[in-house]
Scaffold this active site. Sequence first.
Site, short mmCIF file in Angstrom:
data_model
loop_
_atom_site.label_atom_id
_atom_site.label_comp_id
_atom_site.label_asym_id
_atom_site.label_seq_id
_atom_site.Cartn_x
_atom_site.Cartn_y
_atom_site.Cartn_z
N HIS A 156 25.41 15.02 37.71
CA HIS A 156 25.95 15.20 39.05
C HIS A 156 25.71 13.91 39.85
O HIS A 156 25.03 13.00 39.38
CB HIS A 156 25.29 16.39 39.75
CG HIS A 156 23.81 16.27 39.94
ND1 HIS A 156 22.90 16.96 39.18
CD2 HIS A 156 23.08 15.50 40.77
CE1 HIS A 156 21.68 16.65 39.56
NE2 HIS A 156 21.75 15.75 40.53
P1 TYD Z 1 19.70 20.60 39.31
O1 TYD Z 1 19.52 19.63 40.42
O2 TYD Z 1 21.08 20.95 38.89
O3 TYD Z 1 18.90 20.11 38.01
P2 TYD Z 1 19.01 18.81 37.09
O4 TYD Z 1 19.84 17.80 37.80
O5 TYD Z 1 17.60 18.39 36.89
O6 TYD Z 1 19.60 19.21 35.80
O7 TYD Z 1 18.86 21.90 39.68
C1 TYD Z 1 18.60 22.92 38.73
C2 TYD Z 1 18.41 24.22 39.48
O8 TYD Z 1 17.30 24.14 40.35
C3 TYD Z 1 19.60 24.59 40.33
O9 TYD Z 1 19.78 25.99 40.23
C4 TYD Z 1 19.20 24.24 41.73
C5 TYD Z 1 17.69 24.40 41.70
N1 TYD Z 1 16.99 23.44 42.59
C6 TYD Z 1 16.42 23.90 43.75
O10 TYD Z 1 16.49 25.10 44.09
N2 TYD Z 1 15.77 23.01 44.55
C7 TYD Z 1 15.66 21.70 44.23
O11 TYD Z 1 15.05 20.91 44.98
C8 TYD Z 1 16.27 21.22 43.02
C9 TYD Z 1 16.20 19.78 42.62
C10 TYD Z 1 16.92 22.15 42.23
#
Ligand code: TYD
Length: 138
Positions: A56
């Site tokens: 992302h």
């Molecule tokens: P995501 O940012 O998509 O993870 P990555 O980029 O590490 O693969 O986040 C994964 C999940 O965690 C998603 O459901 C959102 C949640 N999340 C939060 O609730 N708070 C946060 O600060 C972060 C970074 C993620």
Amino acid sequence: MIGKNSVYDCPVIPLNKIHSRAGNITITEVHNNIPFDIQRVYYLYDIPGGESRGGHAHKELYQIIVAVGGGFDILLDDGRNKKVVRLSRPDFGLMIVPGIWRELMDFTSGAVCMVMASSKYDEKDYIREYHDFQQLKK
Ligand code: TYD
């Protein structure tokens, strides 16, 4: 801002390290070695072999990513240029500015990825579709 930022705006920043016989300590302090107000810290761990994270971009968020344990690759993509940075030292951090697509991969066993972020979690700040990202970068 989101349109203009490039992978070349994402430096690896040397952090400090105080060494003693009993080990090392690294300190991150706002406006000392971190160029934004840290509103949130989170960390990724227990990442199964072969998994990747990220996939992302962010519209406004600044982040500094540190491999506090183990190592991993970060693929940065600004829509034109790609760059892979390998992080494997707890005394260096990669700054990712807004408008950069990133993927984290090739984690070593037991790796811990700490992220210092400039804002609290806000799903509206995410660009999760690569096609949308490409459109925004045009
Ligand atoms: P995501 O940012 O998509 O993870 P990555 O980029 O590490 O693969 O986040 C994964 C999940 O965690 C998603 O459901 C959102 C949640 N999340 C939060 O609730 N708070 C946060 O600060 C972060 C970074 C993620």
